[in-house]
Design a protein around this motif. Structure first.
Motif, PDB file in Angstrom:
ATOM      1  N   UNK A 297     -13.670  -9.324  -6.969  1.00 16.03           N
ATOM      2  CA  UNK A 297     -12.299  -9.440  -6.477  1.00 16.03           C
ATOM      3  C   UNK A 297     -11.408  -9.919  -7.614  1.00 16.03           C
ATOM      4  N   UNK A 298     -10.460  -9.064  -8.053  1.00 16.87           N
ATOM      5  CA  UNK A 298      -9.619  -9.379  -9.205  1.00 16.87           C
ATOM      6  C   UNK A 298      -8.302 -10.037  -8.814  1.00 16.87           C
ATOM      7  N   UNK A 299      -7.938  -9.965  -7.527  1.00 15.73           N
ATOM      8  CA  UNK A 299      -6.685 -10.583  -7.092  1.00 15.73           C
ATOM      9  C   UNK A 299      -6.370 -10.211  -5.663  1.00 15.73           C
ATOM     10  N   UNK A 300      -5.529 -11.000  -5.009  1.00 18.21           N
ATOM     11  CA  UNK A 300      -5.115 -10.692  -3.651  1.00 18.21           C
ATOM     12  C   UNK A 300      -3.748 -11.302  -3.372  1.00 18.21           C
ATOM     13  N   UNK A 301      -3.052 -10.718  -2.394  1.00 18.70           N
ATOM     14  CA  UNK A 301      -1.729 -11.194  -1.993  1.00 18.70           C
ATOM     15  C   UNK A 301      -1.553 -10.920  -0.512  1.00 18.70           C
ATOM     16  N   UNK A 302      -1.061 -11.875   0.275  1.00 18.14           N
ATOM     17  CA  UNK A 302      -0.919 -11.680   1.719  1.00 18.14           C
ATOM     18  C   UNK A 302       0.377 -10.959   2.074  1.00 18.14           C
ATOM     19  N   UNK A 303       0.410 -10.430   3.317  1.00 11.58           N
ATOM     20  CA  UNK A 303       1.662  -9.906   3.852  1.00 11.58           C
ATOM     21  C   UNK A 303       1.799  -8.407   3.864  1.00 11.58           C
ATOM     22  N   UNK A 304       0.690  -7.641   3.768  1.00 11.39           N
ATOM     23  CA  UNK A 304       0.763  -6.186   3.731  1.00 11.39           C
ATOM     24  C   UNK A 304      -0.261  -5.588   4.707  1.00 11.39           C
ATOM     25  N   UNK A 305      -0.045  -4.339   5.079  1.00  6.32           N
ATOM     26  CA  UNK A 305      -0.983  -3.675   5.970  1.00  6.32           C
ATOM     27  C   UNK A 305      -1.063  -2.194   5.639  1.00  6.32           C
ATOM     28  N   UNK A 306      -2.169  -1.567   6.041  1.00  9.80           N
ATOM     29  CA  UNK A 306      -2.302  -0.112   5.946  1.00  9.80           C
ATOM     30  C   UNK A 306      -2.922   0.450   7.218  1.00  9.80           C
ATOM     31  N   UNK A 307      -2.746  -0.271   8.342  1.00  7.74           N
ATOM     32  CA  UNK A 307      -3.171   0.223   9.648  1.00  7.74           C
ATOM     33  C   UNK A 307      -1.995   0.152  10.607  1.00  7.74           C
ATOM     34  N   UNK A 308      -2.077   0.979  11.649  1.00  6.44           N
ATOM     35  CA  UNK A 308      -1.057   0.993  12.689  1.00  6.44           C
ATOM     36  C   UNK A 308      -1.757   1.030  14.038  1.00  6.44           C
ATOM     37  N   UNK A 309      -1.438   0.138  14.946  1.00  2.00           N
ATOM     38  CA  UNK A 309      -2.115   0.124  16.248  1.00  2.00           C
ATOM     39  C   UNK A 309      -2.005   1.467  16.954  1.00  2.00           C
ATOM     40  N   UNK A 310      -3.134   1.983  17.390  1.00  2.00           N
ATOM     41  CA  UNK A 310      -3.134   3.221  18.163  1.00  2.00           C
ATOM     42  C   UNK A 310      -2.986   4.481  17.360  1.00  2.00           C
ATOM     43  N   UNK A 311      -2.957   4.393  16.027  1.00  2.00           N
ATOM     44  CA  UNK A 311      -2.736   5.584  15.209  1.00  2.00           C
ATOM     45  C   UNK A 311      -4.003   6.084  14.522  1.00  2.00           C
ATOM     46  N   UNK A 312      -5.171   5.543  14.877  1.00  2.00           N
ATOM     47  CA  UNK A 312      -6.423   6.037  14.309  1.00  2.00           C
ATOM     48  C   UNK A 312      -6.486   5.848  12.807  1.00  2.00           C
TER      49      UNK A 312
END
Length: 390
Positions: A297-312
């Motif tokens: 793990x080279x780094x991380x930052x909170x506050x982002x997403x790449x999923x959408x409820x109900x969108x598979x």
């Protein structure tokens, strides 16, 4: 104050206000527009996807009709070799291309697009999953099993199919295909995450997500390990697990880790994996690097997403490619999907741009063009397609 003095003061104030706009012509706010589509969209696939390649090579585009706000562009369809994105819904479909900085819409029949999109889930694949194809290699999930720790259904197997070379000449022959089935690990399963195909150290690898009985999810890197022995006795390389990342905690019923993109984000010439842990909660954007056979793990930052409820399994992340040589950037929504962020992942994770959207990002995100001509296409929850000009 005399009248000439007042006029002089007003002139000076005017010049002070005008000078910044005259001296910084290159600085402009991001622009967001909405495509004029005659249907409500529910799916979006970007350039290079199986659906986009199928549409571009199927013969549909020469028969379709371009639609653009600019009549001159509408009369001149995009180059057949130009990358396209494809969008469709119950009332229609469209191919989206970039012509002279503008997104041109070429209308297609929804049935034709859905027929091509059906190949994304091959026979025997986990329902609702999508395969990935790259050259002679394809990979998909199979063997549905109940989730080990509750939540969405999972897969027991990763199926890899490789087309073999066929000798030229003679009678036509079917293309031989070698299939390999891999298991996640003892007492583990594969998350419903589309496997990715990439090249590490100039060899093909497959990136998938495994889930442990405890609920923790992890990146898994599969490739062909060179067997031991002499060149005369050793067998052909076999697919095996090369590396696994550290387990990422998942709340009961929560979403597992989801890969966002694989690219040379650092400019070092080595690809890295961008993924989002707890994408429906803290939304930790993570950057993983393969070093000495280990995913670090080279780094991380909170506050982002790449999923959408109900969108598979919608692709809710896209690469932003530079105009010339240099590292790619990553575009994805912020945690509540109300805005689109563009991030540089070189020397840490830095948000370069944040653009509010006219609705929550939902069923897809794709990128057309490179560098300053990049246009980001965002599928919104109400079925519209937003075009972001960063």
């Amino acid at each position: 104050m005399s009248e000439p003095t007042r006029r002089c003061a007003r002139l000076v104030a005017f010049l002070l206000l005008a000078v910044p706009s005259l001296t910084t012509p290159g600085l402009a706010d991001p622009m967001v527009t909405v495509l004029d589509l005659p249907f409500r969209a529910r799916a979006l696939r970007g350039p290079g996807s199986e659906v986009a390649v199928a549409v571009a090579t199927s013969g549909l585009l020469p028969l379709a009709r371009p639609r653009s706000a600019n009549p001159a562009q509408a009369a001149a369809p995009a180059d057949a070799d130009a990358p396209i994105a494809v969008v469709w819904g119950d009332g229609g479909g469209a191919a989206l291309s970039l012509v002279e900085g503008q997104v041109v819409t070429t209308l297609l029949g929804a049935e034709a697009v859905e027929g091509l999109a059906a190949a994304e889930t091959p026979r025997g694949a986990l329902p609702g999953s999508r395969r990935t194809v790259s050259g002679p290699l394809s990979v998909h999930l199979a063997g549905p099993v109940p989730a080990l720790s509750g939540g969405p259904e999972q897969a027991a197997q990763l199926v890899i199919r490789e087309r073999q070379p066929v000798a030229m000449g003679g009678e036509p022959k079917p293309v031989p295909i070698v299939a390999t089935t891999l298991n996640a690990a003892p007492e583990a399963a594969f998350a419903l995450r589309r496997p990715r195909i990439a090249r590490f150290a100039d060899r093909p690898v497959i990136v998938a997500v495994t889930v442990a009985p405890s609920g923790g999810s992890a990146l898994a890197l599969f490739g062909k390990a060179e067997p031991k022995g002499t060149s005369e006795t050793k067998p052909d390389p076999a697919w095996t697990l090369l590396a696994r990342g550290a387990s990422q905690g998942t709340a009961p019923g929560g979403q597992p880790l989801k890969p966002a993109a694989i690219a040379d984000f650092s400019g070092s010439g080595q690809p890295q994996i961008a993924a989002v842990a707890a994408p429906d909660a803290a939304g930790l954007l993570q950057l993983w690097t393969l070093e000495a056979g280990t995913l670090r793990l080279a780094g991380e930052a909170p506050g982002y997403t790449n999923v959408s409820p109900g969108e598979g399994e919608a692709d809710l992340a896209a690469l932003v490619e530079p105009a010339k040589a240099g590292p790619a950037e990553l575009a994805l929504p912020i945690a509540d999907r109300s805005a689109l962020a563009v991030l540089s992942l070189k020397d840490g994770i830095r948000e370069r741009l944040r653009v509010p959207l006219p609705g929550p990002a939902a069923f897809g995100l794709a990128s057309l063009g490179r560098g300053p001509s990049t246009r980001l296409l965002v599928g919104l929850a109400d079925g519209r397609i937003a075009v972001v000009t960063p």
